[in-house]
Scaffold this active site. Structure first.
Site, PDB file in Angstrom:
ATOM      1  N   LYS A 167     -19.543 -19.989 -11.578  1.00 53.02           N
ATOM      2  CA  LYS A 167     -18.669 -19.779 -12.726  1.00 53.02           C
ATOM      3  C   LYS A 167     -17.263 -19.404 -12.258  1.00 53.02           C
ATOM      4  O   LYS A 167     -16.265 -19.911 -12.778  1.00 53.02           O
ATOM      5  CB  LYS A 167     -19.209 -18.659 -13.619  1.00 53.02           C
ATOM      6  CG  LYS A 167     -20.601 -18.864 -14.152  1.00 53.02           C
ATOM      7  CD  LYS A 167     -20.728 -20.003 -15.110  1.00 53.02           C
ATOM      8  CE  LYS A 167     -20.131 -19.710 -16.449  1.00 53.02           C
ATOM      9  NZ  LYS A 167     -20.558 -20.687 -17.474  1.00 53.02           N
ATOM     10  N   TYR A 226       0.870  -1.179   0.000  1.00 52.14           N
ATOM     11  CA  TYR A 226       0.000   0.000   0.000  1.00 52.14           C
ATOM     12  C   TYR A 226       0.907   1.229   0.000  1.00 52.14           C
ATOM     13  O   TYR A 226       1.945   1.254  -0.640  1.00 52.14           O
ATOM     14  CB  TYR A 226      -0.963  -0.068   1.195  1.00 52.14           C
ATOM     15  CG  TYR A 226      -2.159   0.850   1.064  1.00 52.14           C
ATOM     16  CD1 TYR A 226      -2.938   0.855  -0.101  1.00 52.14           C
ATOM     17  CD2 TYR A 226      -2.500   1.722   2.089  1.00 52.14           C
ATOM     18  CE1 TYR A 226      -4.018   1.691  -0.232  1.00 52.14           C
ATOM     19  CE2 TYR A 226      -3.587   2.568   1.970  1.00 52.14           C
ATOM     20  CZ  TYR A 226      -4.341   2.557   0.806  1.00 52.14           C
ATOM     21  OH  TYR A 226      -5.416   3.399   0.680  1.00 52.14           O
ATOM     22  N   GLU A 257     -23.064 -13.696 -18.835  1.00 48.14           N
ATOM     23  CA  GLU A 257     -23.754 -14.923 -18.432  1.00 48.14           C
ATOM     24  C   GLU A 257     -25.225 -14.650 -18.164  1.00 48.14           C
ATOM     25  O   GLU A 257     -25.590 -13.634 -17.558  1.00 48.14           O
ATOM     26  CB  GLU A 257     -23.098 -15.484 -17.160  1.00 48.14           C
ATOM     27  CG  GLU A 257     -23.582 -16.851 -16.767  1.00 48.14           C
ATOM     28  CD  GLU A 257     -22.963 -17.949 -17.617  1.00 48.14           C
ATOM     29  OE1 GLU A 257     -23.521 -19.057 -17.643  1.00 48.14           O
ATOM     30  OE2 GLU A 257     -21.935 -17.696 -18.258  1.00 48.14           O
ATOM     31  N   ASP A 258     -26.073 -15.572 -18.610  1.00 47.24           N
ATOM     32  CA  ASP A 258     -27.493 -15.595 -18.247  1.00 47.24           C
ATOM     33  C   ASP A 258     -28.192 -14.260 -18.484  1.00 47.24           C
ATOM     34  O   ASP A 258     -28.921 -13.753 -17.626  1.00 47.24           O
ATOM     35  CB  ASP A 258     -27.650 -16.032 -16.784  1.00 47.24           C
ATOM     36  CG  ASP A 258     -27.258 -17.485 -16.587  1.00 47.24           C
ATOM     37  OD1 ASP A 258     -27.246 -18.237 -17.569  1.00 47.24           O
ATOM     38  OD2 ASP A 258     -26.948 -17.872 -15.444  1.00 47.24           O
ATOM     39  N   ASN A 277     -20.864 -26.047 -20.838  1.00 46.80           N
ATOM     40  CA  ASN A 277     -19.830 -25.039 -21.080  1.00 46.80           C
ATOM     41  C   ASN A 277     -18.727 -25.036 -20.031  1.00 46.80           C
ATOM     42  O   ASN A 277     -17.718 -24.354 -20.208  1.00 46.80           O
ATOM     43  CB  ASN A 277     -20.436 -23.639 -21.232  1.00 46.80           C
ATOM     44  CG  ASN A 277     -21.422 -23.293 -20.151  1.00 46.80           C
ATOM     45  OD1 ASN A 277     -21.477 -23.942 -19.108  1.00 46.80           O
ATOM     46  ND2 ASN A 277     -22.229 -22.273 -20.390  1.00 46.80           N
ATOM     47  N   ASP A 280     -22.995 -18.428 -22.407  1.00 46.38           N
ATOM     48  CA  ASP A 280     -24.181 -19.191 -22.797  1.00 46.38           C
ATOM     49  C   ASP A 280     -24.249 -19.355 -24.312  1.00 46.38           C
ATOM     50  O   ASP A 280     -24.837 -20.307 -24.816  1.00 46.38           O
ATOM     51  CB  ASP A 280     -25.455 -18.487 -22.324  1.00 46.38           C
ATOM     52  CG  ASP A 280     -25.510 -18.373 -20.820  1.00 46.38           C
ATOM     53  OD1 ASP A 280     -25.298 -19.378 -20.143  1.00 46.38           O
ATOM     54  OD2 ASP A 280     -25.764 -17.263 -20.322  1.00 46.38           O
ATOM     55  N   ALA A 323     -29.717 -18.071 -27.091  1.00 48.65           N
ATOM     56  CA  ALA A 323     -28.315 -17.725 -27.305  1.00 48.65           C
ATOM     57  C   ALA A 323     -27.469 -18.954 -27.598  1.00 48.65           C
ATOM     58  O   ALA A 323     -26.610 -18.939 -28.496  1.00 48.65           O
ATOM     59  CB  ALA A 323     -27.768 -16.993 -26.084  1.00 48.65           C
ATOM     60  N   ALA A 324     -27.697 -20.060 -26.859  1.00 49.74           N
ATOM     61  CA  ALA A 324     -26.865 -21.259 -27.020  1.00 49.74           C
ATOM     62  C   ALA A 324     -27.034 -21.873 -28.400  1.00 49.74           C
ATOM     63  O   ALA A 324     -26.060 -22.102 -29.123  1.00 49.74           O
ATOM     64  CB  ALA A 324     -27.204 -22.273 -25.934  1.00 49.74           C
ATOM     65  N   ALA A 327     -34.050 -21.768 -29.844  1.00 46.53           N
ATOM     66  CA  ALA A 327     -33.285 -20.824 -30.668  1.00 46.53           C
ATOM     67  C   ALA A 327     -32.814 -19.646 -29.825  1.00 46.53           C
ATOM     68  O   ALA A 327     -32.812 -18.500 -30.278  1.00 46.53           O
ATOM     69  CB  ALA A 327     -34.130 -20.345 -31.850  1.00 46.53           C
ATOM     70  N   ASN A 343     -30.824 -27.359 -18.746  1.00 49.42           N
ATOM     71  CA  ASN A 343     -30.465 -27.551 -17.341  1.00 49.42           C
ATOM     72  C   ASN A 343     -31.455 -26.806 -16.452  1.00 49.42           C
ATOM     73  O   ASN A 343     -31.914 -25.732 -16.811  1.00 49.42           O
ATOM     74  CB  ASN A 343     -29.048 -27.014 -17.075  1.00 49.42           C
ATOM     75  CG  ASN A 343     -27.997 -28.097 -17.150  1.00 49.42           C
ATOM     76  OD1 ASN A 343     -28.268 -29.246 -16.827  1.00 49.42           O
ATOM     77  ND2 ASN A 343     -26.803 -27.736 -17.557  1.00 49.42           N
TER      78      ASN A 343
END
Length: 483
Positions: free
Chosen positions: A120, A65, A168-169, A357, A194, A229-230, A227, A326
């Site tokens: 994740k 520091y 994500e998601d 993934n 995803d 994102a994945a 249909a 899932n």
């Protein structure tokens, strides 16, 4: 019926011997959910921040520091790239989500995604030697709706602190706008796991599944159920790697994609989906029953129950079924096999052939970070897919129940990171150049260090083992729920 143990090594044996395959599959799902609730409360989450520099006396804080750290600030001020060497930025990923499309649960409110995003970060460290931090953000705009602009602005503001961003998601169509904008406007790799991550491992699994059934990607008829994102990105990667667009049919919740879908064409936010409408299904087949007939491959990333056994029965010989929703797949593996599927994969690790993934993002991000890539290209994701597929084939050898490596096969992540990094260099998006061997050895060393650290913390009692009673209680609740 065996007593559960902390290894969770044989889940199927925890349940009554007279359970049917359907009851056993459902019981496993309930058990894992109940145990998750108990364990997360026990540990109060699953990640923590910890120093990695030694403290050999309190004067070291004058180094870490003020006043010593002033030289770090001014060095980075004069050359921002040194931030990757003088801080943890070079190995740090932000896991960013607005929690609007979490697993099979949909919109769970911004903090509702913390469990997944911490997961994740946990997997990044354990499988890839990458540090991650969960950042669940509020994406509501002035109209009270989730908007992409707030996520875009947030990531741009946070960019100086991170070496990469894992989206994500995030629900569609926002996820496409967020990713496509940030990939071009940020100077660090931003990717949507995803989408690109799931697409990469789907390609990896399919490459080996087709080898098992002795078919070629360019020749097979492929049906996508879902249909989002994945599957949208999965279709794009498969096409880029040689699949025939005229033999591909993609279904969303309103029917099949094709040039007649004026509803998709009219909404500019769904530009990625419209690209697939233009490229695939020229015969405009509109029903799943017709699409499945004679199909070689079905890839699901949708909802439970959306793949029917009677449809699988009409598929071509040695059919391949990926049911990757899932936590509950579109059809359970036992049912798909009973209907005639030769190779079946899901997104879960408690069934054979996990196409998830988790086999992709830790290593792909590690490879990108090591060469300080400015973005993760589709070619990098494809290179990673081939690395995973090759590892399984050249290692144990592929079979109908083994088309993908498992998380226990540590070296696959190092190989995948190395091939990703080499592709980044070829694509011209890397800031620095390393050899494949350098990336491989460093990645493997970082993974082993992360695992040794966790093992040591467990051994010394700083990570305390849960009471086995928690597992038994979760099992008993699962049995009661299914009976």
């Amino acid at each position: 019926m065996k007593k559960p143990d902390l290894s969770l090594s044989d889940l199927g044996s925890y349940f009554p011997d007279d359970f049917t395959p359907e009851q056993r599959a459902k019981a496993q799902t309930v058990f894992l959910k109940e145990l998750a609730a108990s364990i997360h409360r026990y540990y109060r989450g699953k990640t923590a921040s910890m120093p990695k520099a030694g403290v050999y006396g309190f004067n070291w804080f004058n180094v870490y520091y003020t006043p010593g750290v002033s030289m770090i600030s001014t060095t980075i001020r004069d050359n921002n790239d040194t931030s990757f060497e003088l801080s943890n930025r070079g190995n740090l990923v932000a896991v960013v989500s607005d929690s609007t499309r979490v697993l099979g649960d949909g919109d769970v409110t911004p903090p509702g995604g913390l469990g997944v995003m911490e997961g994740k970060a946990f997997l990044m460290k354990y499988l890839g030697g990458v540090d991650g931090v969960a950042l669940c953000v509020n994406s509501y705009n002035k109209e009270g709706k989730h908007g992409p602009d707030k996520i875009i602005d947030f990531v741009k503001m946070a960019e100086p602190s991170f070496g990469g961003v894992n989206l994500e998601d995030i629900s569609q169509p926002n996820c496409f706008r967020v990713l496509d904008t940030l990939r071009e406007e940020c100077d660090i790799p931003v990717w949507h796991d995803d989408a690109q991550g799931t697409a990469s491992v789907t390609l990896a699994g399919l490459l080996n599944a087709l080898k098992v059934v002795d078919k070629e990607l360019k020749d097979v008829r492929i049906v996508f159920v879902g249909a989002g994102a994945a599957n949208s990105t999965g279709a794009r990667l498969l096409l880029a790697d040689g699949a025939d667009p005229e033999k591909m049919i993609i279904f969303d919740s309103k029917g099949a994609l094709h040039k007649g879908r004026d509803d998709v064409k009219a909404d500019k936010a769904y530009y990625r989906k419209w690209e697939l409408c233009e490229a695939t299904n020229p015969k405009r087949i509109d029903t799943e029953a017709e699409a499945f007939e004679g199909a070689d491959v079905v890839i699901g990333a949708s909802q439970p129950g959306t793949i029917k056994g009677e449809w699988i029965k009409t598929m071509a010989s040695k059919a391949v079924v990926f049911a990757c929703a899932n936590p509950v797949p579109e059809i359970y593996p036992y049912a798909a096999k009973e209907a005639g599927a030769h190779v079946v994969a899901t997104g879960r690790g408690d069934f054979p052939n996990q196409v998830n993934n988790s086999m992709g993002f830790p290593a792909i991000l590690k490879g990108a970070l090591m060469v300080r890539a400015r973005k993760i290209t589709d070619e990098m994701a494809i290179a990673a897919a081939h690395a995973v597929a090759d590892f399984a084939e050249k290692g144990k050898g592929i079979t109908p129940d083994y088309i993908m490596p498992t998380m226990q096969e540590t070296e696959v992540f190092a190989a995948e990171a190395a091939d990703t990094a080499m592709q980044a260099i070829r694509d011209g998006v890397a800031r620095i150049e390393l050899t494949r061997e350098e990336v491989y050895k460093t990645t493997l060393a970082d993974i082993m260090e992360a695992r040794a650290t966790i093992d040591l913390l467990q051994k010394e009692g700083f990570i305390k083992a849960p009471d086995v009673k928690m597992l038994i209680e979760a099992r008993d609740k699962a049995v009661a729920a299914v009976k």
